[in-house]
Design a protein around this motif. Structure first.
Motif, PDB file in Angstrom:
ATOM      1  N   ASN A   1      -9.734  24.028 -26.592  1.00  0.00           N
ATOM      2  CA  ASN A   1      -9.391  22.497 -26.554  1.00  0.00           C
ATOM      3  C   ASN A   1     -10.119  21.811 -26.622  1.00  0.00           C
ATOM      4  O   ASN A   1      -9.542  20.744 -26.468  1.00  0.00           O
ATOM      5  CB  ASN A   1     -10.342  23.062 -24.691  1.00  0.00           C
TER       6      ASN A   1
ATOM      7  N   ARG B   1      -9.662  18.326 -22.093  1.00  0.00           N
ATOM      8  CA  ARG B   1      -9.422  18.729 -22.779  1.00  0.00           C
ATOM      9  C   ARG B   1      -9.362  17.187 -24.005  1.00  0.00           C
ATOM     10  O   ARG B   1     -10.584  17.858 -24.321  1.00  0.00           O
ATOM     11  CB  ARG B   1      -8.036  19.320 -22.250  1.00  0.00           C
ATOM     12  N   ARG B   2      -9.523  16.347 -22.537  1.00  0.00           N
ATOM     13  CA  ARG B   2      -9.314  14.967 -23.693  1.00  0.00           C
ATOM     14  C   ARG B   2     -11.490  14.425 -23.544  1.00  0.00           C
ATOM     15  O   ARG B   2     -11.658  14.162 -24.723  1.00  0.00           O
ATOM     16  CB  ARG B   2      -9.375  13.477 -23.012  1.00  0.00           C
TER      17      ARG B   2
ATOM     18  N   PRO C   1       4.080  15.596 -16.132  1.00  0.00           N
ATOM     19  CA  PRO C   1       3.861  15.891 -17.835  1.00  0.00           C
ATOM     20  C   PRO C   1       5.205  15.337 -18.725  1.00  0.00           C
ATOM     21  O   PRO C   1       5.285  15.140 -19.922  1.00  0.00           O
ATOM     22  CB  PRO C   1       3.578  16.887 -18.180  1.00  0.00           C
TER      23      PRO C   1
ATOM     24  N   ARG D   1       0.369  12.660 -19.826  1.00  0.00           N
ATOM     25  CA  ARG D   1       0.705  12.752 -18.972  1.00  0.00           C
ATOM     26  C   ARG D   1       0.709  11.278 -17.810  1.00  0.00           C
ATOM     27  O   ARG D   1       0.041  10.783 -18.584  1.00  0.00           O
ATOM     28  CB  ARG D   1      -0.795  13.476 -17.976  1.00  0.00           C
TER      29      ARG D   1
ATOM     30  N   SER E   1      -4.252  20.909 -12.657  1.00  0.00           N
ATOM     31  CA  SER E   1      -3.636  20.302 -14.526  1.00  0.00           C
ATOM     32  C   SER E   1      -3.551  19.457 -14.874  1.00  0.00           C
ATOM     33  O   SER E   1      -4.298  18.833 -16.103  1.00  0.00           O
ATOM     34  CB  SER E   1      -1.764  20.379 -14.238  1.00  0.00           C
TER      35      SER E   1
ATOM     36  N   ARG F   1      -4.022  20.224 -28.366  1.00  0.00           N
ATOM     37  CA  ARG F   1      -3.914  20.831 -26.129  1.00  0.00           C
ATOM     38  C   ARG F   1      -3.913  19.775 -25.469  1.00  0.00           C
ATOM     39  O   ARG F   1      -4.141  20.423 -24.359  1.00  0.00           O
ATOM     40  CB  ARG F   1      -5.337  21.283 -26.916  1.00  0.00           C
ATOM     41  N   ILE F   2      -4.467  18.652 -25.945  1.00  0.00           N
ATOM     42  CA  ILE F   2      -3.774  17.341 -25.263  1.00  0.00           C
ATOM     43  C   ILE F   2      -2.735  17.112 -24.513  1.00  0.00           C
ATOM     44  O   ILE F   2      -1.787  16.862 -25.475  1.00  0.00           O
ATOM     45  CB  ILE F   2      -4.657  16.085 -26.018  1.00  0.00           C
ATOM     46  N   ARG F   3      -2.055  17.192 -23.509  1.00  0.00           N
ATOM     47  CA  ARG F   3      -0.612  16.780 -23.651  1.00  0.00           C
ATOM     48  C   ARG F   3      -0.486  15.160 -22.655  1.00  0.00           C
ATOM     49  O   ARG F   3      -1.513  15.208 -21.617  1.00  0.00           O
ATOM     50  CB  ARG F   3      -0.526  17.804 -21.645  1.00  0.00           C
TER      51      ARG F   3
ATOM     52  N   LYS G   1      -7.766  19.711 -16.006  1.00  0.00           N
ATOM     53  CA  LYS G   1      -7.616  20.265 -16.928  1.00  0.00           C
ATOM     54  C   LYS G   1      -6.937  19.668 -17.953  1.00  0.00           C
ATOM     55  O   LYS G   1      -8.388  19.316 -19.371  1.00  0.00           O
ATOM     56  CB  LYS G   1      -6.949  21.906 -17.179  1.00  0.00           C
ATOM     57  N   ASN G   2      -6.498  18.745 -18.445  1.00  0.00           N
ATOM     58  CA  ASN G   2      -5.879  17.869 -19.477  1.00  0.00           C
ATOM     59  C   ASN G   2      -7.441  17.017 -19.627  1.00  0.00           C
ATOM     60  O   ASN G   2      -7.375  16.523 -20.874  1.00  0.00           O
ATOM     61  CB  ASN G   2      -4.800  17.514 -19.242  1.00  0.00           C
TER      62      ASN G   2
END
Length: 101
Positions: A54, A13-14, A70, A63, A6, A59-61, A9-10
């Motif tokens: 993405n 995306r960044r 998160p 964290r 996870s 879409r960025i979470r 993946k983030n």
């Protein structure tokens, strides 16, 4: 501790958002420009829709940088409340005093 997949993946995306930010901004400016012909604006809209999902900033979470958690994220410190409490108790964050009574 959050799942490593996870967090990675983030991070991907960044990176994708940073790479495509200029192109997305130009396409959005074309779409919003009312002086351009409708066909050109529509083509820009199709190009924007064809870009990877993405690559969108939404879409960025957020964290925690330490644990990857998160939820309960403090933007100013880029960490979760749990990591903040631990580091605050250790005295690792300047100016933070954990209250007790």
């Amino acid at each position: 501790m959050a799942k490593t997949s996870s967090v990675e993946k983030n991070n991907r995306r960044r990176k994708l958002v940073d790479q495509s930010a200029a192109k997305r901004k130009a396409l959005k400016a074309t779409i919003m420009d009312k002086s351009l012909p409708i066909e050109e604006r529509f083509r820009a809209q199709l190009k924007l829709a064809a870009m990877p999902r993405n690559s969108s900033r939404t879409r960025i979470r957020n964290r925690c940088e330490i644990t990857g958690r998160p939820r309960a994220y403090y933007r100013k410190l880029k960490m979760s409340r749990i990591a903040l409490r631990e580091l605050g108790s250790l005295g690792a964050i300047p100016g933070l005093v954990k209250s007790s009574w």
